[in-house]
Design a protein around this motif. Structure first.
Motif, PDB file in Angstrom:
ATOM      1  N   LEU A 487      -0.460  -0.919  15.002  1.00 53.19           N
ATOM      2  CA  LEU A 487       0.265  -1.289  14.063  1.00 53.19           C
ATOM      3  C   LEU A 487      -0.671  -1.198  12.780  1.00 53.19           C
ATOM      4  O   LEU A 487      -1.206  -2.854  12.801  1.00 53.19           O
ATOM      5  CB  LEU A 487       1.692  -1.403  13.723  1.00 53.19           C
ATOM      6  CG  LEU A 487       2.677  -1.986  12.792  1.00 53.19           C
ATOM      7  CD1 LEU A 487       3.160  -0.637  12.590  1.00 53.19           C
ATOM      8  CD2 LEU A 487       4.111  -2.624  13.320  1.00 53.19           C
ATOM      9  N   LYS A 488      -0.614  -0.371  11.779  1.00 54.15           N
ATOM     10  CA  LYS A 488      -1.949  -0.569  10.643  1.00 54.15           C
ATOM     11  C   LYS A 488      -1.594  -0.839   9.497  1.00 54.15           C
ATOM     12  O   LYS A 488      -1.572  -2.373   8.981  1.00 54.15           O
ATOM     13  CB  LYS A 488      -3.320   0.819  11.173  1.00 54.15           C
ATOM     14  CG  LYS A 488      -3.380   1.475  12.030  1.00 54.15           C
ATOM     15  CD  LYS A 488      -3.781   3.189  11.279  1.00 54.15           C
ATOM     16  CE  LYS A 488      -4.500   2.725  10.600  1.00 54.15           C
ATOM     17  NZ  LYS A 488      -6.536   2.153  10.703  1.00 54.15           N
ATOM     18  N   THR A 489      -0.406  -0.443   8.787  1.00 55.74           N
ATOM     19  CA  THR A 489       0.061  -0.720   7.927  1.00 55.74           C
ATOM     20  C   THR A 489       1.679  -0.737   7.185  1.00 55.74           C
ATOM     21  O   THR A 489       1.982   0.154   8.174  1.00 55.74           O
ATOM     22  CB  THR A 489      -0.429  -0.353   6.719  1.00 55.74           C
ATOM     23  OG1 THR A 489      -0.191   1.176   6.667  1.00 55.74           O
ATOM     24  CG2 THR A 489      -1.944  -0.086   6.804  1.00 55.74           C
ATOM     25  N   VAL A 490       1.905  -1.506   6.521  1.00 50.82           N
ATOM     26  CA  VAL A 490       3.449  -1.410   6.001  1.00 50.82           C
ATOM     27  C   VAL A 490       3.669  -1.360   4.843  1.00 50.82           C
ATOM     28  O   VAL A 490       2.731  -1.767   4.464  1.00 50.82           O
ATOM     29  CB  VAL A 490       4.553  -2.167   6.982  1.00 50.82           C
ATOM     30  CG1 VAL A 490       4.355  -3.214   6.040  1.00 50.82           C
ATOM     31  CG2 VAL A 490       5.842  -1.799   6.622  1.00 50.82           C
ATOM     32  N   ASP A 491       4.412  -0.799   4.607  1.00 52.96           N
ATOM     33  CA  ASP A 491       5.117  -0.402   2.643  1.00 52.96           C
ATOM     34  C   ASP A 491       6.045  -0.863   2.352  1.00 52.96           C
ATOM     35  O   ASP A 491       6.637  -1.174   3.080  1.00 52.96           O
ATOM     36  CB  ASP A 491       5.009   1.094   2.145  1.00 52.96           C
ATOM     37  CG  ASP A 491       4.185   2.221   2.403  1.00 52.96           C
ATOM     38  OD1 ASP A 491       2.538   1.747   2.481  1.00 52.96           O
ATOM     39  OD2 ASP A 491       3.677   2.966   2.215  1.00 52.96           O
ATOM     40  N   VAL A 492       5.785  -2.217   1.315  1.00 50.31           N
ATOM     41  CA  VAL A 492       7.159  -3.413   1.387  1.00 50.31           C
ATOM     42  C   VAL A 492       6.894  -2.757  -0.750  1.00 50.31           C
ATOM     43  O   VAL A 492       6.346  -2.141  -1.113  1.00 50.31           O
ATOM     44  CB  VAL A 492       6.850  -5.253   1.104  1.00 50.31           C
ATOM     45  CG1 VAL A 492       6.878  -4.720   2.545  1.00 50.31           C
ATOM     46  CG2 VAL A 492       5.713  -4.919   0.462  1.00 50.31           C
ATOM     47  N   PHE A 493       8.210  -3.232  -0.716  1.00 52.77           N
ATOM     48  CA  PHE A 493       8.614  -3.245  -2.594  1.00 52.77           C
ATOM     49  C   PHE A 493       8.835  -4.104  -3.438  1.00 52.77           C
ATOM     50  O   PHE A 493      10.150  -4.509  -2.654  1.00 52.77           O
ATOM     51  CB  PHE A 493       9.519  -1.793  -3.022  1.00 52.77           C
ATOM     52  CG  PHE A 493       9.051  -0.278  -1.646  1.00 52.77           C
ATOM     53  CD1 PHE A 493       8.334   0.549  -3.320  1.00 52.77           C
ATOM     54  CD2 PHE A 493       8.772   0.127  -0.654  1.00 52.77           C
ATOM     55  CE1 PHE A 493       7.611   1.922  -2.197  1.00 52.77           C
ATOM     56  CE2 PHE A 493       8.597   1.131  -0.228  1.00 52.77           C
ATOM     57  CZ  PHE A 493       8.154   1.999  -1.012  1.00 52.77           C
ATOM     58  N   SER A 494       8.736  -4.428  -4.309  1.00 51.65           N
ATOM     59  CA  SER A 494       9.374  -5.389  -5.277  1.00 51.65           C
ATOM     60  C   SER A 494       9.266  -5.742  -6.091  1.00 51.65           C
ATOM     61  O   SER A 494       9.273  -4.522  -7.042  1.00 51.65           O
ATOM     62  CB  SER A 494       8.406  -6.732  -4.768  1.00 51.65           C
ATOM     63  OG  SER A 494       6.639  -6.867  -4.970  1.00 51.65           O
ATOM     64  N   GLY A 495      10.689  -6.521  -6.791  1.00 57.13           N
ATOM     65  CA  GLY A 495      11.073  -6.558  -8.327  1.00 57.13           C
ATOM     66  C   GLY A 495      10.407  -7.188  -8.820  1.00 57.13           C
ATOM     67  O   GLY A 495      10.175  -7.533 -10.137  1.00 57.13           O
ATOM     68  N   THR A 496       9.587  -9.152  -8.183  1.00 58.69           N
ATOM     69  CA  THR A 496       9.200  -9.608  -9.321  1.00 58.69           C
ATOM     70  C   THR A 496       7.752 -10.171  -8.310  1.00 58.69           C
ATOM     71  O   THR A 496       7.895  -9.800  -6.860  1.00 58.69           O
ATOM     72  CB  THR A 496      10.256 -10.973  -8.899  1.00 58.69           C
ATOM     73  OG1 THR A 496      11.488 -10.845  -9.096  1.00 58.69           O
ATOM     74  CG2 THR A 496       9.428 -12.212  -9.940  1.00 58.69           C
ATOM     75  N   ALA A 497       6.446 -10.133  -9.363  1.00 59.08           N
ATOM     76  CA  ALA A 497       5.664 -10.202  -9.125  1.00 59.08           C
ATOM     77  C   ALA A 497       5.192 -11.840  -8.558  1.00 59.08           C
ATOM     78  O   ALA A 497       6.032 -12.682  -9.650  1.00 59.08           O
ATOM     79  CB  ALA A 497       4.282 -10.386 -10.339  1.00 59.08           C
ATOM     80  N   ASN A 498       3.736 -11.751  -7.991  1.00 58.26           N
ATOM     81  CA  ASN A 498       3.599 -13.399  -7.737  1.00 58.26           C
ATOM     82  C   ASN A 498       4.258 -14.230  -6.453  1.00 58.26           C
ATOM     83  O   ASN A 498       4.071 -15.621  -6.715  1.00 58.26           O
ATOM     84  CB  ASN A 498       3.257 -13.618  -8.947  1.00 58.26           C
ATOM     85  CG  ASN A 498       2.096 -13.086  -9.613  1.00 58.26           C
ATOM     86  OD1 ASN A 498       1.139 -12.913  -8.825  1.00 58.26           O
ATOM     87  ND2 ASN A 498       2.448 -12.853 -10.597  1.00 58.26           N
ATOM     88  N   GLN A 499       4.636 -13.311  -6.028  1.00 59.24           N
ATOM     89  CA  GLN A 499       6.352 -14.265  -4.991  1.00 59.24           C
ATOM     90  C   GLN A 499       5.206 -13.761  -3.459  1.00 59.24           C
ATOM     91  O   GLN A 499       4.603 -13.018  -3.243  1.00 59.24           O
ATOM     92  CB  GLN A 499       7.325 -13.812  -4.838  1.00 59.24           C
ATOM     93  CG  GLN A 499       8.330 -14.154  -5.768  1.00 59.24           C
ATOM     94  CD  GLN A 499       9.731 -13.699  -5.671  1.00 59.24           C
ATOM     95  OE1 GLN A 499       9.934 -12.324  -4.965  1.00 59.24           O
ATOM     96  NE2 GLN A 499      10.549 -14.420  -6.854  1.00 59.24           N
TER      97      GLN A 499
END
Length: 694
Positions: A487-499
């Motif tokens: 399992l190489k990578t996964v994409d995540v999506f965030s609304g706030t930076a630096n958490q």
């Protein structure tokens, strides 16, 4: 009269461990490790102890209150820290060494929340669940674990926490007393019910007593009820020995806890079924004569595992080991797979690659006296076995010739060709590789691989499914691996930076396969943040979860399970009541196969000297060159057969190239000496003729 009830507390550990409990235990053992890599090499083990091996008894005697000793803290108000609410735990040095769970301690930490802990790590001030807590102290004894406080001069009563040492060596007792504490946190100054309780640690026998006094209203009459955690915990919350009674059962009629979250219910209401502990009511916890060891580090090869452990105190004669591919815990009648191990390590050979093994150890203290099996297994994954190069063949060519090298590998694999032993460039793929024209001997390297092409599965973005929101709720994505893969990578999506957060992958038995930290970019629900996992997963069922403070986008509509490839299938989430939800992890990428073997050198040898005689013979039969020796020109008799003519000196250096040569080759600019005239024919053959410039 003293009434005593004994209970043999040898209930077996649950076979199916709660994912969250295992995750927290593992986090502690993995903090100092880099844990995201191609093969899980088995360096992780669950922290072990033996609290569950203590025997339990209860009795009714006399509560002897401390009036002297050392006061750790006294209430000066009726709320907040001044009421001894969530104060920093007190460090207490013991006057004698106390053996708890097979480890000898010289100090304890005392919490205002009704318990003590062992080890250098203090409990959090707000920790009101000491038995089920995943905090990393080495053990706890909880007499009344919950959020507590006491009172200051209400009805003439003031509370404190104090310690004292009673008796003489070698039979002393350390007593820790919570004096006039409320049974639940309250800031009321018009009503306060208080009671006192103690933990007593006994020298030499290492026995533990929890002794309770009856309570009373110091002021007012508002009744109080609630639950407290009472019992022992080892180095992890998987190892517990606690008590349980519901509101419908008397406190004095408790039963063994069924989970580390089990509690005892109390009520000050007159006639309540549970009631409060009566004066002199005592729980006694007696250590076993033989403690189990504690796992330390582990390792593995493709066909062996090594488990290491630390000896308990007292040190046993030897150890028994049981291992299995199932995480079902052995019981006292289970036959060990290995017996009479004299050291604190074992290597088990002749195992299968890419397989999870579970290991338990018990102490053999002699005369038929065995400890229980370690309450938490150690687990070790053997790496998968990459394919191997079976044979190689180099080649010898003349200068400016192209060599064809060959190598073979096992079925289902292929050969990669490189120009360096490590790193370098991939120059070819397949069982053969033909080099460019070579001027000198050159080394190449062959490696066997069964890594497939990169594939992707799952929705690409939250935006692509529909309604989404940025959350940090604890729901997992579930998937099945049908073929071993990376399992190489996964994409995540965030609304706030630096958490900060982590991505955790657990197998179907709850074993943590990897933890990958990440920090959010805050790019929104349409721009992916690619997180590299590089986690090898054998065939099986898995869950993927988010932990930490990081919020990630998830969908509340639009999911249509399963998302499938032949190798990996995303089957759903743990939020089963809402099947259209999709949580956190998009566009999973993976490759099948186990990897690539080490590289083997294959040599293309350029032999100028060896080419001379054979070339002259061949030239006599086909194309001829004259005069030889020559001064300025060489004539060839069949130029129409020749595609290219090359002049190479005896060092192998290419001096001159003539494309589509005519019958006369003008070579007046050459220095005197010996050369090789290489004739590359239009039919693909090659002739080499030794010529001399005079």
């Amino acid at each position: 009269m003293k009434i005593v009830i004994f209970e043999n507390n040898l209930y077996s550990m649950k076979n199916n461990y709660n994912f969250k409990k295992i995750r927290h235990s593992l986090k502690r053992s993995l903090k100092a490790s880099s844990i995201c890599f191609l093969f899980l090499s088995g360096v992780y083990s669950l922290v072990n102890a033996q609290a569950k091996a203590y025997s339990f008894a209860q009795s009714t005697g006399t509560f002897t209150a401390l009036s002297g000793g050392t006061v750790l803290g006294t209430a000066t108000a009726n709320s907040g820290a001044a009421s001894l609410y969530q104060v920093t735990p007190y460090d207490v040095t013991l006057p004698f060494n106390f053996n708890y769970n097979g480890t000898v301690y010289s100090s304890i930490k005392v919490s205002s929340n009704g318990y003590i802990t062992f080890g250098t790590t203090a409990p959090g001030t707000a920790n009101s669940t000491p038995v089920s807590s995943a905090e990393t102290y080495s053990g706890t004894i909880s007499a009344f674990g919950k959020s507590l406080n006491t009172i200051a001069n209400l009805g003439g009563v003031t509370g404190d926490i104090r310690t004292d040492v009673l008796g003489t060596a070698p039979n002393r007792e350390v007593v820790i007393q919570w004096t006039n504490f409320r049974p639940a946190y309250s800031t009321s100054s018009t009503s306060a019910y208080t009671f006192s309780f103690q933990i007593r640690l006994k020298e030499t026998s290492n026995t533990i007593d929890m002794v309770y006094n009856s309570g009373a209203f110091a002021i007012g009459s508002t009744n109080v009820s609630g639950s407290a955690q009472i019992g022992l915990r080892g180095a992890s919350n998987l190892d517990y020995n606690n008590r349980l009674n519901a509101s419908t059962l008397a406190f004095t009629s408790s039963t063994p806890g069924t989970d580390n979250t089990s509690t005892q219910y109390t009520s000050t209401t007159a006639g309540a079924a549970s009631g409060m502990p009566p004066a002199g009511f005592t729980y006694t916890w007696t250590p076993p004569a033989c403690f189990a060891p504690t796992f330390t580090t582990n390792s593995s090869t493709t066909n062996s595992i090594t488990a290491n452990w630390a000896a308990p105190m007292p040190t046993p004669s030897n150890y028994d080991v049981y291992y299995s591919t199932s995480n079902t815990a052995p019981i006292s009648t289970t036959t060990p797979t290995h017996t009479n191990i004299s050291g604190t390590s074992i290597t088990i050979n002749s195992l299968a690659p890419a397989t999870m093994y579970y290991v338990w150890v018990r102490s053999n203290c002699g005369a038929g006296n065995f400890s229980e099996w370690t309450p938490a297994y150690s687990y070790i994954l053997t790496p998968c076995q990459p394919p191997v190069i079976l044979t190689t063949n180099g080649a010898t060519v003349c200068p400016s010739g192209s060599a064809t090298l060959s190598a073979t590998t096992e079925a289902g694999a292929y050969v990669n060709w490189y120009d360096a032993a490590t790193g370098g460039n991939l120059v070819g793929t397949g069982n053969t590789y033909t080099t460019a024209p070579l001027a000198s001997t050159t080394n190449y390297w062959a490696a066997a691989s069964n890594v497939g092409t990169v594939k992707n599965v799952g929705p690409t973005t939250p935006a692509s499914l529909g309604t989404s929101s940025n959350t940090n709720t604890a729901w997992d994505l579930l998937f099945t691996v049908n073929t071993p893969l990376l399992l190489k990578t996964v994409d995540v999506f965030s609304g706030t930076a630096n958490q900060s957060g982590t991505i955790e992958i657990l197998n179907g038995a709850g074993v943590l396969m990897s933890i990958t930290p990440f920090v959010t970019t805050g790019a929104g629900n349409a721009t992916p943040q690619i997180v590299t996992l590089n986690t090898y997963l054998p065939a099986g069922t898995y869950s993927m979860r988010r932990s930490g403070s990081a919020g990630l986008f998830r969908n509340s509509v639009g999911a249509t399970f399963p998302y499938s490839t032949p190798e990996l299938v995303i089957t759903g989430t743990t939020f089963t009541s809402y099947p259209a939800y999709y949580f956190y992890f998009y566009n999973l990428s993976f490759t099948t196969g186990c990897g690539e073997s080490s590289r083997q050198q294959v040599t293309a040898t350029v032999d100028a000297a060896g080419c001379l005689n054979t070339s002259e013979t061949a030239a006599k039969e086909t194309v001829k060159a004259h005069p030889n020796p020559f001064s300025e020109i060489i004539n060839i008799n069949k130029p129409e057969l020749v595609k290219t003519a090359k002049l190479i000196d005896v060092s192998g250096k290419l001096i001159k190239t003539i494309t589509n040569p005519e019958s006369t080759l003008r070579l007046h600019d050459l220095s005197e000496g010996l050369y090789i005239l290489v004739l590359e024919m239009k039919d693909g053959t090659q002739q080499n003729i030794k010529v001399i410039k005079k």
